[in-house]
Scaffold this motif. Structure first.
Motif, PDB file in Angstrom:
ATOM      1  N   GLU A 153       0.793  -1.176  -0.043  1.00 17.09           N
ATOM      2  CA  GLU A 153       0.044  -0.159   0.022  1.00 17.09           C
ATOM      3  C   GLU A 153       0.905   1.535   0.044  1.00 17.09           C
ATOM      4  OE1 GLU A 153      -2.304   0.844   3.384  1.00 17.09           O
ATOM      5  OE2 GLU A 153      -4.070   0.342   2.532  1.00 17.09           O
ATOM      6  N   ALA A 154       0.391   2.430  -0.502  1.00 19.24           N
ATOM      7  CA  ALA A 154       1.093   3.548  -0.539  1.00 19.24           C
ATOM      8  C   ALA A 154       1.554   4.200   0.778  1.00 19.24           C
ATOM      9  CB  ALA A 154       0.432   4.616  -1.174  1.00 19.24           C
ATOM     10  N   SER A 155       2.794   4.581   0.680  1.00 21.54           N
ATOM     11  CA  SER A 155       3.215   5.255   2.140  1.00 21.54           C
ATOM     12  C   SER A 155       4.491   6.173   1.818  1.00 21.54           C
ATOM     13  CB  SER A 155       3.950   3.964   3.141  1.00 21.54           C
ATOM     14  OG  SER A 155       4.521   4.494   4.035  1.00 21.54           O
ATOM     15  N   THR A 156       4.268   7.213   2.740  1.00 24.08           N
ATOM     16  CA  THR A 156       5.601   8.242   2.510  1.00 24.08           C
ATOM     17  C   THR A 156       6.236   8.143   3.789  1.00 24.08           C
ATOM     18  OG1 THR A 156       4.471   9.796   1.009  1.00 24.08           O
ATOM     19  CG2 THR A 156       6.289  10.611   2.115  1.00 24.08           C
ATOM     20  N   ARG A 157       5.727   8.537   4.907  1.00 22.29           N
ATOM     21  CA  ARG A 157       6.394   8.846   6.334  1.00 22.29           C
ATOM     22  C   ARG A 157       6.649   7.435   6.893  1.00 22.29           C
ATOM     23  NH1 ARG A 157       2.712  12.987   5.454  1.00 22.29           N
ATOM     24  NH2 ARG A 157       1.543  11.091   4.513  1.00 22.29           N
ATOM     25  N   THR A 158       5.815   6.217   6.722  1.00 26.26           N
ATOM     26  CA  THR A 158       6.366   5.239   7.315  1.00 26.26           C
ATOM     27  C   THR A 158       7.375   4.344   6.611  1.00 26.26           C
ATOM     28  OG1 THR A 158       3.840   4.712   7.893  1.00 26.26           O
ATOM     29  CG2 THR A 158       5.194   2.947   8.297  1.00 26.26           C
ATOM     30  N   ARG A 159       7.225   4.140   5.301  1.00 24.60           N
ATOM     31  CA  ARG A 159       8.185   3.620   4.556  1.00 24.60           C
ATOM     32  C   ARG A 159       9.597   4.228   4.728  1.00 24.60           C
ATOM     33  NH1 ARG A 159       7.500   0.894  -1.435  1.00 24.60           N
ATOM     34  NH2 ARG A 159       9.681   0.470  -1.450  1.00 24.60           N
ATOM     35  N   PHE A 160       9.720   5.404   4.543  1.00 20.24           N
ATOM     36  CA  PHE A 160      11.004   6.212   4.646  1.00 20.24           C
ATOM     37  C   PHE A 160      11.534   6.422   5.898  1.00 20.24           C
ATOM     38  CE2 PHE A 160       9.583   7.725   0.330  1.00 20.24           C
ATOM     39  CZ  PHE A 160      10.481   7.313  -0.569  1.00 20.24           C
ATOM     40  N   ILE A 206       5.636  -4.958   7.288  1.00 20.04           N
ATOM     41  CA  ILE A 206       4.607  -5.089   6.319  1.00 20.04           C
ATOM     42  C   ILE A 206       3.687  -4.027   6.311  1.00 20.04           C
ATOM     43  CG2 ILE A 206       3.600  -7.104   7.481  1.00 20.04           C
ATOM     44  CD1 ILE A 206       2.806  -7.768   4.382  1.00 20.04           C
ATOM     45  N   ARG A 207       3.075  -3.510   5.165  1.00 19.90           N
ATOM     46  CA  ARG A 207       2.161  -2.726   5.010  1.00 19.90           C
ATOM     47  C   ARG A 207       1.064  -3.315   4.151  1.00 19.90           C
ATOM     48  NH1 ARG A 207       1.144   3.857   4.676  1.00 19.90           N
ATOM     49  NH2 ARG A 207       1.440   3.369   6.832  1.00 19.90           N
ATOM     50  N   HIS A 208      -0.217  -3.531   4.671  1.00 18.32           N
ATOM     51  CA  HIS A 208      -1.362  -4.230   3.545  1.00 18.32           C
ATOM     52  C   HIS A 208      -2.556  -3.756   3.960  1.00 18.32           C
ATOM     53  CE1 HIS A 208      -3.297  -7.479   1.669  1.00 18.32           C
ATOM     54  NE2 HIS A 208      -1.858  -7.844   0.876  1.00 18.32           N
ATOM     55  N   GLU A 212      -4.877  -1.726  12.738  1.00 22.25           N
ATOM     56  CA  GLU A 212      -3.742  -1.159  13.636  1.00 22.25           C
ATOM     57  C   GLU A 212      -2.584  -0.614  12.826  1.00 22.25           C
ATOM     58  OE1 GLU A 212      -2.230  -1.568  17.432  1.00 22.25           O
ATOM     59  OE2 GLU A 212      -3.689  -3.147  18.106  1.00 22.25           O
ATOM     60  N   HIS A 213      -1.995   0.352  13.435  1.00 24.93           N
ATOM     61  CA  HIS A 213      -0.670   1.173  13.002  1.00 24.93           C
ATOM     62  C   HIS A 213       0.129   1.293  14.234  1.00 24.93           C
ATOM     63  CE1 HIS A 213       1.868   3.213  10.636  1.00 24.93           C
ATOM     64  NE2 HIS A 213       1.055   4.282   9.828  1.00 24.93           N
ATOM     65  N   PRO A 214       0.615   0.150  14.775  1.00 25.99           N
ATOM     66  CA  PRO A 214       1.318   0.316  16.180  1.00 25.99           C
ATOM     67  C   PRO A 214       2.548   1.165  16.058  1.00 25.99           C
ATOM     68  CG  PRO A 214       1.754  -1.866  15.253  1.00 25.99           C
ATOM     69  CD  PRO A 214       0.920  -1.212  14.315  1.00 25.99           C
ATOM     70  N   THR A 215       3.353   1.475  15.289  1.00 24.55           N
ATOM     71  CA  THR A 215       4.513   2.542  15.268  1.00 24.55           C
ATOM     72  C   THR A 215       4.152   3.574  15.168  1.00 24.55           C
ATOM     73  OG1 THR A 215       5.030   2.017  12.673  1.00 24.55           O
ATOM     74  CG2 THR A 215       6.102   0.643  14.304  1.00 24.55           C
ATOM     75  N   GLN A 216       2.748   3.931  14.498  1.00 23.53           N
ATOM     76  CA  GLN A 216       2.248   5.409  14.414  1.00 23.53           C
ATOM     77  C   GLN A 216       1.927   5.833  15.880  1.00 23.53           C
ATOM     78  OE1 GLN A 216       1.924   7.425  11.916  1.00 23.53           O
ATOM     79  NE2 GLN A 216       1.353   9.152  13.332  1.00 23.53           N
ATOM     80  N   ALA A 217       1.249   4.941  16.388  1.00 19.61           N
ATOM     81  CA  ALA A 217       0.926   5.211  17.956  1.00 19.61           C
ATOM     82  C   ALA A 217       1.945   5.371  19.020  1.00 19.61           C
ATOM     83  CB  ALA A 217      -0.108   4.046  18.584  1.00 19.61           C
ATOM     84  N   HIS A 271      -1.066  15.287  13.936  1.00 19.83           N
ATOM     85  CA  HIS A 271      -1.944  14.686  12.635  1.00 19.83           C
ATOM     86  C   HIS A 271      -1.035  13.731  12.171  1.00 19.83           C
ATOM     87  CE1 HIS A 271      -4.149  14.176   8.902  1.00 19.83           C
ATOM     88  NE2 HIS A 271      -4.760  15.007   9.125  1.00 19.83           N
ATOM     89  N   PRO A 272      -1.452  12.490  11.628  1.00 23.70           N
ATOM     90  CA  PRO A 272      -0.475  11.319  11.157  1.00 23.70           C
ATOM     91  C   PRO A 272      -0.058  11.646  10.097  1.00 23.70           C
ATOM     92  CG  PRO A 272      -2.762  10.524  11.456  1.00 23.70           C
ATOM     93  CD  PRO A 272      -2.786  12.114  12.164  1.00 23.70           C
ATOM     94  N   GLY A 273      -0.881  12.515   9.241  1.00 23.17           N
ATOM     95  CA  GLY A 273      -0.711  12.812   7.647  1.00 23.17           C
ATOM     96  C   GLY A 273      -0.900  11.355   6.902  1.00 23.17           C
ATOM     97  N   PRO A 274      -1.272  11.557   5.570  1.00 28.28           N
ATOM     98  CA  PRO A 274      -1.179  13.009   4.925  1.00 28.28           C
ATOM     99  C   PRO A 274      -2.285  13.763   5.256  1.00 28.28           C
ATOM    100  CG  PRO A 274      -1.832  10.961   3.520  1.00 28.28           C
ATOM    101  CD  PRO A 274      -1.621  10.567   4.707  1.00 28.28           C
TER     102      PRO A 274
HETATM  103  N1   CP Z   1       1.048   8.162   8.844  1.00 28.24           N
HETATM  104  C1   CP Z   1       1.397   7.504   7.900  1.00 28.24           C
HETATM  105  O1   CP Z   1       1.271   6.200   8.004  1.00 28.24           O
HETATM  106  O2   CP Z   1       1.960   8.018   6.757  1.00 28.24           O
HETATM  107  P1   CP Z   1       2.083   7.329   5.339  1.00 28.24           P
HETATM  108  O3   CP Z   1       1.030   6.660   4.928  1.00 28.24           O
HETATM  109  O4   CP Z   1       2.777   8.305   4.455  1.00 28.24           O
HETATM  110  O5   CP Z   1       3.117   6.278   5.727  1.00 28.24           O
END
Ligand code: CP
Length: 315
Positions: free
Chosen positions: A57-64, A110-112, A138-143, A265-268
């Motif tokens: 799945e798309a990601s900017t913050r988490t992936r990088f 993994i993101r799915h 869930e998005h544990p590392t965001q929390a 705000h978690p973004g985007p």
């Molecule tokens: N907050 C967050 O998960 O952003 P990304 O989708 O850009 O990884």
């Protein structure tokens, strides 16, 4: 009681963590932060370890931030995107993961889009599995990065009033935050239009309301969530302009919260919808501090998951 290690090889969610494990992750992240401030941003903590970043799945913050964390810890990374892989030829998720496992990674991030995929892989793979977001689950590392940011700015989590407003129904961020904040002693209020507030959400130990002004009164932390247009199966909102009027955070509304309340705000972000430009870029906003904390948290997660008692160790 303090703990020195996580109980599992995997980090699939906050729901199964104890408060001591959360504290260990946050304290470790705190100690990792200085690495990013050094001229040479590298420590040998994960030298010789391999991490596969498996993003469906798309990601900017988490992936990088995972990739940055891996580089700073000297791990070897493999980056997988479904586009351009044999998934496009019909290869299943489990076959994909088993083939990657055959290359002996220590950890798989993994993101799915489907809830439960990290748990499924964790059951089938020897490598540790880290959930980077599974559907609306869930998005544990965001929390964890949100908690680290709160702790850094307000000095504590226990006893704080946290208001979370937006698309509660489709948000994995809110679910992980509710588990974490309530385990750590915060009072959480969730707010949104009735179509985006799940029935019986109060059973997770939070207050729920459709009145944003009431939810803001006395808040120490205001966390805004975006409308997840990609997850809305049917039109659940009359109009985004109407949504912004009733549920958007602006300077007038923020006066209802505590004078030193922080805005997250978690973004985007959808600027002008759930959050005004002036608040997003204002001095109460910690949105980019969250991103910075994300690298430290992901270093801590990777380090502790790789150090888990069952994981291979140096020497
Ligand atoms: N907050 C967050 O998960 O952003 P990304 O989708 O850009 O990884």
């Amino acid at each position: 009681m303090t703990v020195a290690a996580l109980r599992s090889k995997d980090l699939v969610g906050i729901e199964t963590l104890t408060p001591d494990e959360i504290t260990l992750l946050l304290d470790t992240a705190e100690s990792m932060r200085s690495i990013g401030q050094r001229p040479i941003k590298k420590v040998p903590a994960l030298r010789g370890r391999m991490v596969v970043n498996l993003f469906f799945e798309a990601s900017t913050r988490t992936r990088f931030s995972f990739e940055t964390a891996e580089k700073w810890l000297s791990a070897d990374s493999l980056n997988f995107s479904a586009k351009g892989s044999s998934v496009e030829k019909g290869e299943s998720l489990l076959d994909t993961a088993r083939n990657l496992q055959a290359m002996s990674p220590d950890l798989i991030v993994i993101r799915h889009a489907s809830p439960g995929v990290p748990h499924f892989l964790a059951r089938h793979l020897k490598a540790g599995v880290v959930n980077a977001g599974d559907g609306a689950h869930e998005h544990p590392t965001q929390a964890l990065l949100d908690a680290l940011t709160i702790r850094q700015r307000l000095g504590r989590i226990e006893g704080l009033n946290v208001t979370i407003c937006g698309d509660i129904a489709h948000s994995r961020v809110v679910r992980s935050n509710i588990w974490l904040l309530t385990k750590m002693g915060a009072r959480v209020t969730v707010c949104g239009p009735p179509t985006l507030l799940p029935a019986r959400i109060e059973e997770m130990g939070v207050a729920a309301t459709t009145d944003f002004d009431a939810a803001l009164e006395g808040a120490d932390v205001v966390m805004m969530l975006r409308i997840q247009r990609e997850r809305l199966g049917a039109p659940l909102l009359p109009a985004l302009r109407e949504y912004a009027r009733v549920f958007g955070l602006n300077a007038t509304r923020l006066k209802l919260a505590q004078p030193d309340a922080i805005v997250m705000h978690p973004g985007p972000m959808n600027r002008g919808v759930e959050i005004s430009e002036e608040i997003a870029d204002g001095n109460r906003s910690v949105i980019l501090n969250q991103v910075e904390a994300g690298v430290a948290v992901r270093m801590a997660v990777l380090y502790l998951a790789a150090s888990e008692p069952g994981a291979p160790t140096d020497g």
